[in-house]
Design a protein around this motif. Structure first.
Motif, PDB file in Angstrom:
ATOM      1  N   UNK A 295       0.640  -1.201  -0.602  1.00 25.98           N
ATOM      2  CA  UNK A 295       0.546  -0.067   0.097  1.00 25.98           C
ATOM      3  C   UNK A 295       1.026   1.460   0.349  1.00 25.98           C
ATOM      4  N   UNK A 296       2.016   0.999   1.064  1.00 21.90           N
ATOM      5  CA  UNK A 296       3.031   2.537   1.103  1.00 21.90           C
ATOM      6  C   UNK A 296       3.503   2.628  -0.699  1.00 21.90           C
ATOM      7  N   UNK A 297       4.007   1.526  -0.701  1.00 21.89           N
ATOM      8  CA  UNK A 297       4.804   1.299  -2.431  1.00 21.89           C
ATOM      9  C   UNK A 297       3.558   2.229  -3.408  1.00 21.89           C
TER      10      UNK A 297
ATOM     11  N   UNK B 263      11.386   7.219  -3.539  1.00 24.06           N
ATOM     12  CA  UNK B 263      11.539   6.550  -2.999  1.00 24.06           C
ATOM     13  C   UNK B 263      10.258   5.290  -2.199  1.00 24.06           C
ATOM     14  N   UNK B 264       9.174   5.109  -3.728  1.00 28.08           N
ATOM     15  CA  UNK B 264       8.479   3.986  -3.553  1.00 28.08           C
ATOM     16  C   UNK B 264       8.954   2.610  -3.981  1.00 28.08           C
ATOM     17  N   UNK B 265       9.936   3.125  -5.797  1.00 29.16           N
ATOM     18  CA  UNK B 265      10.696   2.138  -6.153  1.00 29.16           C
ATOM     19  C   UNK B 265      11.885   1.132  -4.990  1.00 29.16           C
ATOM     20  N   UNK B 266      11.997   2.413  -4.172  1.00 26.35           N
ATOM     21  CA  UNK B 266      13.311   1.944  -3.398  1.00 26.35           C
ATOM     22  C   UNK B 266      12.307   0.596  -2.626  1.00 26.35           C
ATOM     23  N   UNK B 267      11.126   1.066  -1.617  1.00 28.57           N
ATOM     24  CA  UNK B 267      10.309  -0.147  -1.052  1.00 28.57           C
ATOM     25  C   UNK B 267      10.160  -0.984  -2.135  1.00 28.57           C
ATOM     26  N   UNK B 268       9.466  -0.503  -3.023  1.00 28.21           N
ATOM     27  CA  UNK B 268       9.263  -2.063  -3.995  1.00 28.21           C
ATOM     28  C   UNK B 268      10.335  -3.056  -4.149  1.00 28.21           C
TER      29      UNK B 268
ATOM     30  N   UNK C  10       9.493  -6.636  -4.084  1.00 31.83           N
ATOM     31  CA  UNK C  10       9.706  -8.014  -4.413  1.00 31.83           C
ATOM     32  C   UNK C  10      10.440  -8.793  -4.514  1.00 31.83           C
ATOM     33  N   UNK C  11      11.329  -8.138  -4.444  1.00 29.40           N
ATOM     34  CA  UNK C  11      13.089  -9.368  -3.924  1.00 29.40           C
ATOM     35  C   UNK C  11      13.250 -10.026  -2.880  1.00 29.40           C
TER      36      UNK C  11
ATOM     37  N   UNK D 161      15.658  -5.882   5.246  1.00 29.56           N
ATOM     38  CA  UNK D 161      16.298  -4.310   4.682  1.00 29.56           C
ATOM     39  C   UNK D 161      14.595  -3.382   4.586  1.00 29.56           C
ATOM     40  N   UNK D 162      13.806  -3.829   4.200  1.00 24.36           N
ATOM     41  CA  UNK D 162      12.667  -3.039   3.772  1.00 24.36           C
ATOM     42  C   UNK D 162      11.840  -2.920   4.629  1.00 24.36           C
ATOM     43  N   UNK D 163      12.360  -3.362   5.777  1.00 20.90           N
ATOM     44  CA  UNK D 163      11.789  -2.672   6.990  1.00 20.90           C
ATOM     45  C   UNK D 163      12.692  -1.411   7.795  1.00 20.90           C
ATOM     46  N   UNK D 164      14.139  -1.318   7.458  1.00 21.17           N
ATOM     47  CA  UNK D 164      15.252  -0.653   8.140  1.00 21.17           C
ATOM     48  C   UNK D 164      14.844   1.003   7.543  1.00 21.17           C
ATOM     49  N   UNK D 165      14.544   0.384   5.549  1.00 21.51           N
ATOM     50  CA  UNK D 165      14.462   1.338   4.977  1.00 21.51           C
ATOM     51  C   UNK D 165      13.359   2.144   5.065  1.00 21.51           C
TER      52      UNK D 165
END
Length: 141
Positions: free
Chosen positions: A13-15, A60-65, A69-70, A75-79
């Motif tokens: 949802x954030x992405x 910012x959205x692409x980094x989260x996405x 996806x990977x 790392x997603x939690x930290x970001x």
């Protein structure tokens, strides 16, 4: 397993939300900008800063996405925790420039706080994985 599903839905949802909002700032900054919460917006050449804000949000959205996806969940939690600072910064900017209190708290502050919650939940979900000792590689006999 339920925590993982909740985290995945929140992160997705954030992405989507950040990607949509950033794209709106790039494509039609003059119609999107009033919803940011500031009382006045730049005009003329200064209007380009609105597009910069949109590009920031898309990145910012692409980094989260990509992390979602990977499967790089820790790392997603930290970001998520770090990127929440951008939303808190937006909130502080609106407040510092005498913008809409409702938008500062209800949009930027709430978004940032939910990102922190999602980031902390993601860290909780992955804490056992991060704390697990490495499995020794089999040795040839």
């Amino acid at each position: 397993m339920l925590l993982k599903k909740i985290n995945t839905v929140l992160a997705a949802a954030f992405v989507l939300f950040i990607l949509w909002f950033g794209t709106e700032f790039i494509l039609s900054p003059e119609t999107t900008a009033p919803g940011f919460g500031l009382p006045r917006w730049p005009s003329g050449d200064a209007g380009g800063f609105l597009i910069i804000k949109g590009i920031r949000d898309v990145v910012l959205a692409l980094v989260l996405g990509i992390l979602l996806i990977t499967g790089h969940r820790r790392a997603l939690g930290w970001v998520l925790l770090v990127e929440a600072l951008a939303a808190y910064g937006d909130m502080a900017t609106v407040l510092a420039h005498h913008g809409s209190l409702a938008t500062a708290l209800g949009v930027h502050g709430l978004t940032a706080t939910l990102m922190v919650v999602n980031g902390l939940l993601m860290m909780r979900e992955t804490r056992k994985v991060a704390a697990a000792p490495p499995t020794p590689a089999p040795q040839p006999a």
